[in-house]
Structures are given as structure tokens and as C-alpha cells.
Write a protein that holds these residues in place. Structure first.
Motif, PDB file in Angstrom:
ATOM      1  N   GLU A 163       0.801  -1.213   0.000  1.00  0.00           N
ATOM      2  CA  GLU A 163       0.000   0.000   0.000  1.00  0.00           C
ATOM      3  C   GLU A 163       0.843   1.278   0.000  1.00  0.00           C
ATOM      4  O   GLU A 163       0.561   2.215  -0.741  1.00  0.00           O
ATOM      5  CB  GLU A 163      -0.919  -0.028   1.221  1.00  0.00           C
ATOM      6  N   ARG A 164       1.888   1.305   0.834  1.00  0.00           N
ATOM      7  CA  ARG A 164       2.605   2.569   1.014  1.00  0.00           C
ATOM      8  C   ARG A 164       3.775   2.764   0.051  1.00  0.00           C
ATOM      9  O   ARG A 164       4.489   3.741   0.130  1.00  0.00           O
ATOM     10  CB  ARG A 164       3.103   2.668   2.464  1.00  0.00           C
ATOM     11  N   PHE A 165       3.983   1.805  -0.848  1.00  0.00           N
ATOM     12  CA  PHE A 165       5.110   1.917  -1.784  1.00  0.00           C
ATOM     13  C   PHE A 165       4.668   2.608  -3.072  1.00  0.00           C
ATOM     14  O   PHE A 165       3.479   2.761  -3.341  1.00  0.00           O
ATOM     15  CB  PHE A 165       5.669   0.532  -2.126  1.00  0.00           C
ATOM     16  N   GLU A 166       5.655   3.001  -3.858  1.00  0.00           N
ATOM     17  CA  GLU A 166       5.352   3.573  -5.163  1.00  0.00           C
ATOM     18  C   GLU A 166       5.103   2.440  -6.162  1.00  0.00           C
ATOM     19  O   GLU A 166       5.857   1.464  -6.190  1.00  0.00           O
ATOM     20  CB  GLU A 166       6.548   4.423  -5.623  1.00  0.00           C
ATOM     21  N   HIS A 167       4.047   2.559  -6.989  1.00  0.00           N
ATOM     22  CA  HIS A 167       3.688   1.491  -7.931  1.00  0.00           C
ATOM     23  C   HIS A 167       3.980   1.915  -9.363  1.00  0.00           C
ATOM     24  O   HIS A 167       3.522   2.973  -9.796  1.00  0.00           O
ATOM     25  CB  HIS A 167       2.203   1.143  -7.800  1.00  0.00           C
ATOM     26  N   VAL A 168       4.724   1.098 -10.090  1.00  0.00           N
ATOM     27  CA  VAL A 168       5.113   1.438 -11.458  1.00  0.00           C
ATOM     28  C   VAL A 168       4.574   0.374 -12.421  1.00  0.00           C
ATOM     29  O   VAL A 168       5.004  -0.781 -12.374  1.00  0.00           O
ATOM     30  CB  VAL A 168       6.655   1.506 -11.591  1.00  0.00           C
ATOM     31  N   PRO A 169       3.619   0.746 -13.299  1.00  0.00           N
ATOM     32  CA  PRO A 169       3.099  -0.247 -14.243  1.00  0.00           C
ATOM     33  C   PRO A 169       4.055  -0.510 -15.401  1.00  0.00           C
ATOM     34  O   PRO A 169       4.693   0.419 -15.907  1.00  0.00           O
ATOM     35  CB  PRO A 169       1.808   0.406 -14.767  1.00  0.00           C
ATOM     36  N   TYR A 170       4.165  -1.771 -15.831  1.00  0.00           N
ATOM     37  CA  TYR A 170       4.931  -2.129 -17.025  1.00  0.00           C
ATOM     38  C   TYR A 170       4.001  -2.818 -18.005  1.00  0.00           C
ATOM     39  O   TYR A 170       3.063  -3.488 -17.597  1.00  0.00           O
ATOM     40  CB  TYR A 170       6.109  -3.043 -16.662  1.00  0.00           C
ATOM     41  N   GLN A 171       4.313  -2.683 -19.301  1.00  0.00           N
ATOM     42  CA  GLN A 171       3.398  -3.196 -20.322  1.00  0.00           C
ATOM     43  C   GLN A 171       3.511  -4.695 -20.535  1.00  0.00           C
ATOM     44  O   GLN A 171       2.592  -5.322 -21.044  1.00  0.00           O
ATOM     45  CB  GLN A 171       3.653  -2.470 -21.645  1.00  0.00           C
ATOM     46  N   THR A 172       4.662  -5.269 -20.194  1.00  0.00           N
ATOM     47  CA  THR A 172       4.832  -6.706 -20.423  1.00  0.00           C
ATOM     48  C   THR A 172       5.466  -7.365 -19.194  1.00  0.00           C
ATOM     49  O   THR A 172       6.105  -6.695 -18.368  1.00  0.00           O
ATOM     50  CB  THR A 172       5.758  -6.993 -21.625  1.00  0.00           C
ATOM     51  N   ILE A 173       5.314  -8.674 -19.114  1.00  0.00           N
ATOM     52  CA  ILE A 173       5.900  -9.436 -18.017  1.00  0.00           C
ATOM     53  C   ILE A 173       7.431  -9.419 -18.104  1.00  0.00           C
ATOM     54  O   ILE A 173       8.099  -9.139 -17.103  1.00  0.00           O
ATOM     55  CB  ILE A 173       5.305 -10.869 -17.988  1.00  0.00           C
ATOM     56  N   PRO A 174       8.035  -9.673 -19.298  1.00  0.00           N
ATOM     57  CA  PRO A 174       9.500  -9.567 -19.375  1.00  0.00           C
ATOM     58  C   PRO A 174       9.998  -8.163 -19.016  1.00  0.00           C
ATOM     59  O   PRO A 174      11.005  -8.021 -18.303  1.00  0.00           O
ATOM     60  CB  PRO A 174       9.800  -9.890 -20.847  1.00  0.00           C
ATOM     61  N   GLY A 175       9.289  -7.140 -19.466  1.00  0.00           N
ATOM     62  CA  GLY A 175       9.681  -5.763 -19.154  1.00  0.00           C
ATOM     63  C   GLY A 175       9.674  -5.508 -17.660  1.00  0.00           C
ATOM     64  O   GLY A 175      10.546  -4.822 -17.108  1.00  0.00           O
ATOM     65  N   CYS A 176       8.678  -6.092 -16.993  1.00  0.00           N
ATOM     66  CA  CYS A 176       8.533  -5.934 -15.543  1.00  0.00           C
ATOM     67  C   CYS A 176       9.689  -6.623 -14.810  1.00  0.00           C
ATOM     68  O   CYS A 176      10.245  -6.084 -13.849  1.00  0.00           O
ATOM     69  CB  CYS A 176       7.191  -6.542 -15.156  1.00  0.00           C
ATOM     70  N   MET A 177      10.075  -7.797 -15.284  1.00  0.00           N
ATOM     71  CA  MET A 177      11.191  -8.527 -14.651  1.00  0.00           C
ATOM     72  C   MET A 177      12.519  -7.819 -14.930  1.00  0.00           C
ATOM     73  O   MET A 177      13.377  -7.722 -14.047  1.00  0.00           O
ATOM     74  CB  MET A 177      11.246  -9.953 -15.173  1.00  0.00           C
ATOM     75  N   ASP A 178      12.699  -7.321 -16.171  1.00  0.00           N
ATOM     76  CA  ASP A 178      13.926  -6.592 -16.512  1.00  0.00           C
ATOM     77  C   ASP A 178      14.107  -5.372 -15.606  1.00  0.00           C
ATOM     78  O   ASP A 178      15.236  -5.013 -15.271  1.00  0.00           O
ATOM     79  CB  ASP A 178      13.887  -6.119 -17.975  1.00  0.00           C
TER      80      ASP A 178
END
Lengths: 284, 284
Positions: A22-37
Motif C-alpha cells: 500500500e505505502r510503496f510507489e507502484h510502477v506499471p509495465y506493459q509486459t511481463i518480461p519488461g517488468c522482470m527486466d
């Protein structure tokens, strides 16, 4: 601390992230590999991606990228119930039963098959890239009497009115997410869960009858309970499989290392993907 | 004879259908449950839906709907290689490297992660409902220098020019489809394949350590080779799993019935989903 997740905003992945981080900053990524990278490149400290029964992405991509490219440790697991609601623009709240089109992600449309068949027989539907995108779409065209299938968060985010709740066919519909991080973060403190799971990747020496049976013997006689087993093809050719095995216990000093040593003696290669607390989040 | 398939036109499912059922009538359906219902309602004689590593639909939906609602026999299997190409409107064929946007299905974007990272770093992508929809989209707006990731069939169907072939990260990328029918159709004659697979659904008596190990013993000592095993949650509650087991042989009179009897004696319930020829189709 930054948490990357499979976007866009208002998807089920963001629901899971909001509940636990809840208290952290949330950053959306468009793909699963992009999110892991993003974790590997230190753009974010944590990433949350769907692993099982996912709506907004592919489980196979998560497993394949995790085991063959990204190699990030699993530090936690979040399971949430998937509840699909029917929503319309507030202007159309009275006349929703006359909706002329239904928008949603193709998986969500499939999950609400019985409801749609009963209440909207013959009404065309259009699949869009996510349930959140569907909610956004109906809000942008109030002149069209259209409905979207999406979650609670999407209704709030875009101001849509929910006209029928929980329209999915199967009551028991969950998505399991994994939390990935290279940092020394204690997910037990963050989640409050003391229920642990351990995930192993096991590659058999060759495609032989009974090899898997021998592997499972290593767990069976130690009375280690398996909660999931799944075979996945190696990317090297047909008939070569590896196995993802979930154990219902925390990595200990004796039992799991003993089972791993036994499998290695049989010619298997074994990789520990993580031993982590698992939390089941209720959305109500 | 009519063959239903998971649409829209020019998806990988249609590629599989065209290869094997060339002379039949092809009917696209928008969802996997809809496609299976069409067989149950006798609107079509056969249905082709993705089962594994699918791009345009969810494997989980196929398995869940098949085992819990539709109950149709599997009569055949078609595996095709998944090859992703980059395509643009013919007007933009010279300037494709300056493309300002990439359209595709989210899974295809994820599968071409390395290529996109190398050649289109920073270029935004937009996920649409299928790879075919992406190809259609770039053809409708030639004034925008946009590219689509889709298959050969989509390029032909919509007249797009392929500018880079096989841009997917993993060479070995396949999708497995199952053919469902209630009719007495011999898929061996249609496909020319004499390689058989048998698929069983096994529900364990209770969530106990080693139960799966006992089940696999029934196959191991008979030297029956398993090509795949996957656990799926029952829709009844947490921790209840059933298993889908693929055997590398045709249903015989002795070995498989013996293994089934042995599992039933252990308290398992066993359901035969099908024993069918499996064909691997080359698209070149």
C-alpha cells in the motif's frame, strides 16, 4: 521503495499490489518480461507478475522468462480472488439490460460465459487488451449503450457504475501472483503471512518412463507435500521437459536439501526458485 | 463438415485449422467456451481450441471448461510452430525502422521482447485483442508509420508487408491445439498421423503427501511414458487439485486399463479425456 507490476492501471495485478504494498510507489509495465527486466536493471526493487490462472497475461511467459532469462528469486506470493462485475456509464445505469455491446478482455468474457449466454444472448462482444481498458472505453462513449466486464478497481478508477456483481461462472476463481526481488526484503513482515511455500525447477536426465516417479519418491518418503507440479517444455526441442514443483513447506536444513541431493544423484538438475511466504488476500 | 475454431480470422488457430481441415467449412467463434458449446449444440461437427502455450486464448479456460462443463472427447491434436513477423503497410515498407508504434497481442509483444528492446527501444507499443487485429489495424491507418507483430496468414489476409521474419525470442515456440468432437470421426485418416497420445484426468482422494507418487507408480512399473503432467485447482476450494496426465501411447486393452484400475483402487477418480492421433504441422 518502488514496486513494478504488470499494467495497465486498474488491472487485477494492481489490485494485488495495492493490497500488499500500500505505502510503496507502484510502477506499471506493459509486459511481463519488461517488468522482470526492471528488477534486474534496478529500476524497481520489487516486481509483481501473474503466475497462475492469470487474466491479464500469460503464465507460460512468466515461467519461461523467469527460468530461462531473468533468474530472479521469488520472495513472496499473493493470491487474490477474481471477481468480475458488469459495469456501464452512469448515464446508462437504468437501461443496462438493453446494452448493445459488451467489452472486456477475452479471458474475462470466457469466464462470464454462462451469465452472458443467459442475459445477453446475441449481443456482440468485443475483446480488448485488458479489463481495465474495457472500463475506460465505455466511459469514453456514453452515447453508446455498452457494458464492460471488469473489476471493482476499474469501476472506481474510471467512474463506471456496477450494475451486476460477481457475474463469473465459477465461484472459486483465483489468480496467483509472485513477488520477485534481488534485495533482502522480508515478505513475511510485509504480508504478515507465516505460511511458506518452496518452488523448485527440476530437469530430468532424459525422457524416460518412470523418471518423474523416481523424482517424486524423493519427496514421498520424506512426507513432503507437493501443492503443485507442472511440466513445461524446454525451449530446446520436442519431448524435453522440465518440472516446476511447489512444496508446502519452508526451506529447511534437512528434508528439502536431502531431497535435492537425492534428485541430483539420479542425474537431475535442480534449481531453487524461492522459499517464500504466501498470502491469500480477501478483497472485501 | 463444419469446423469451429477460436477466432477471429487469421489467428494461429485458423492457421492450424487451414492446414489440417483444408476442405471443410471453417466457423470462427469469439470464445473458447462458445466454440465448445457449438459442438455440444451440433452447430459444428468439430472444434479446434488452443490447449498449451497459446497466444490467443487461455489454456486454463480450455482445460476447466472441458473437464467441468463441456465434457467433449478429444479426438485429435495439432501442434504448430509459432512464428512472429514484423509487418507494416506497404506504403511504409521503406521506413519501417522509423515506426512510431508497435501493435500486437500482449503475449506476442512479450515473446518478441529481445527484438523490440534492440530495434525499437523507447517506441511505445499497444496491446490489442489478437495478432490478427493488430495487422488489420496498421492496414487501416497507412498515414501512421506503425508496425504490427503477427503471423504469415494475417499478413496475407490484410495485405501487410513483412519486413522482418521470425522476430520471436525463443526459436522453439509451439502451440498445441486439441480437436473436439462427439462424432465418430477418424482423425488418423484426416491427419495421416499414427502417433497417439492418451489424456487422463485424475482426482486424488485427498491432499496427502505422496498420493501423486502412488498414482505415478501405476504408470512407472508398466513402463508407460508420461509426456506431460499438470495439476489444476478444482473449482471447489483451495488445496484441491486434479491432474491432467498425457501418456505417450494409444489406449490399449491391458496396460492403460490396468493402470486406471490400480488408481481407482487407491481411491482416485479417473476420467479418460481422449486417446487420439497427434500431428505436428510445419508451416513452411
Amino acid at each position: 521503495m518502488k514496486v513494478g507490476y504488470l499494467g495497465p492501471k486498474a488491472t487485477f495485478t494492481e489490485l494485488a499490489v495495492k493490497k500488499v504494498f500500500e505505502r510503496f510507489e507502484h510502477v506499471p509495465y506493459q509486459t511481463i518480461p519488461g517488468c522482470m527486466d526492471a528488477v534486474s536493471n534496478h529500476d524497481v526493487e520489487l516486481a509483481v507478475v501473474p503466475l497462475e490462472n492469470a487474466l491479464e497475461g500469460s503464465v507460460n511467459i512468466t515461467l519461461d522468462y523467469l527460468t530461462q532469462v531473468a533468474e530472479l528469486p521469488i520472495i513472496g506470493e499473493i493470491t487474490i480472488p477474481i471477481k468480475q462485475h458488469l459495469m456501464v456509464h452512469p448515464q446508462n445505469a437504468e437501461s443496462w439490460q438493453d446494452a448493445e455491446k459488451i467489452y472486456s478482455h477475452s479471458h474475462a468474457i470466457a469466464q462470464c460465459h454462462k451469465f452472458l449466454h443467459k442475459h445477453f444472448k446475441g449481443v456482440p462482444y468485443e475483446s480488448v487488451s485488458s479489463t481495465a481498458a474495457a472500463a475506460k472505453m465505455i466511459m469514453e462513449s456514453p452515447e453508446q449503450n455498452a457494458a464492460a466486464i471488469a473489476n471493482e478497481l476499474a469501476a472506481k478508477e474510471y467512474g463506471a457504475t456496477i450494475v451486476e456483481r460477481s457475474i463469473h461462472d465459477f465461484d472459486y476463481n483465483h489468480t496467483r501472483f509472485i513477488v520477485l526481488s534481488e534485495q533482502n526484503i522480508d515478505f513475511q513482515v510485509l504480508s504478515g503471512s507465516s505460511h511458506y511455500r518452496t518452488t523448485l525447477m527440476v530437469t530430468l536426465p532424459s525422457d524416460q518412463a518412470g523418471a518423474l516417479h523416481q523424482v517424486l519418491s524423493a519427496f514421498a518418503w520424506r512426507k513432503i507435500n507437493l501443492s503443485k507440479i507442472e511440466s513445461r517444455p524446454m525451449k530446446t526441442g520436442i519431448g524435453n521437459y522440465f518440472f516446476i514443483i511447489d512444496l508446502e513447506m519452508k526451506l529447511d536444513d534437512v528434508l528439502i536439501p536431502g531431497a535435492i541431493a537425492e534428485m541430483e544423484a539420479l542425474g537431475c538438475s535442480v534449481k531453487l526458485l524461492g522459499s517464500y511466504p504466501a498470502i491469500m488476500v480477501d478483497l472485501d
